[in-house]
Design a protein around this motif. Structure first.
Motif, PDB file in Angstrom:
ATOM      1  N   ARG A  32     -99.659 -11.863 -16.902  1.00  0.00           N
ATOM      2  CA  ARG A  32    -100.958 -12.144 -16.181  1.00  0.00           C
ATOM      3  C   ARG A  32    -102.327 -11.331 -16.673  1.00  0.00           C
ATOM      4  O   ARG A  32    -103.274 -11.866 -16.695  1.00  0.00           O
TER       5      ARG A  32
ATOM      6  N   SER B 298    -109.673 -15.227 -12.119  1.00  0.00           N
ATOM      7  CA  SER B 298    -109.762 -14.149 -13.132  1.00  0.00           C
ATOM      8  C   SER B 298    -110.797 -13.377 -13.163  1.00  0.00           C
ATOM      9  O   SER B 298    -111.905 -13.634 -12.659  1.00  0.00           O
TER      10      SER B 298
ATOM     11  N   ASN C  90    -105.613 -12.331 -15.209  1.00  0.00           N
ATOM     12  CA  ASN C  90    -105.624 -13.883 -14.851  1.00  0.00           C
ATOM     13  C   ASN C  90    -104.625 -14.237 -13.612  1.00  0.00           C
ATOM     14  O   ASN C  90    -103.987 -13.609 -13.490  1.00  0.00           O
TER      15      ASN C  90
END
Length: 122
Positions: free
Chosen positions: A66, A16, A83
């Motif tokens: 995401r 991330s 992420n």
């Protein structure tokens, strides 16, 4: 320089990163803002964008679920939480602002930052 990005870097796939973009209050409060990315040999893409009121965020299909775009109105800062990063997310990410979301989609950017590099290794 009107928009200043930070937070790029190198991570492994699945990791991330959080990008931030500081803007002058006069721009942040009245403009739709977003992030687009550019990589050698690839078409540039508008990754995410959000209206000045912080509603109706847009996401590129490949990052939906995401990435999360958000606005910190107290700090006049735009964020992009990324992420589950993938190697194909590798690019230079630019913070951009325009009076409307439609202008961002048309790549008619009124303001743009210098970019921050994101590198995702497999």
């Amino acid at each position: 320089v009107q928009l200043v990005e930070s937070g790029g870097g190198s991570v492994q796939a699945g990791g991330s990163l959080r990008l931030s973009c500081a803007a002058p209050a006069r721009i942040f409060s009245s403009h739709a803002m977003g992030w687009y990315r550019a990589a050698p040999g690839k078409v540039r893409e508008l990754v995410a964008a959000i209206m000045s009121l912080g509603v109706a965020p847009y996401y590129l299909d490949s990052v939906e679920g995401r990435f999360t775009i958000s606005r910190d109105n107290a700090e006049n800062t735009l964020h992009l939480q990324m992420n589950s990063l993938k190697p194909e997310d590798t690019a230079n990410y630019y913070c951009v602002a325009s009076p409307s979301l439609s202008l961002l989609h048309a790549y008619a950017f009124h303001y743009s930052g210098q970019g921050t590099q994101v590198t995702v290794s497999s």
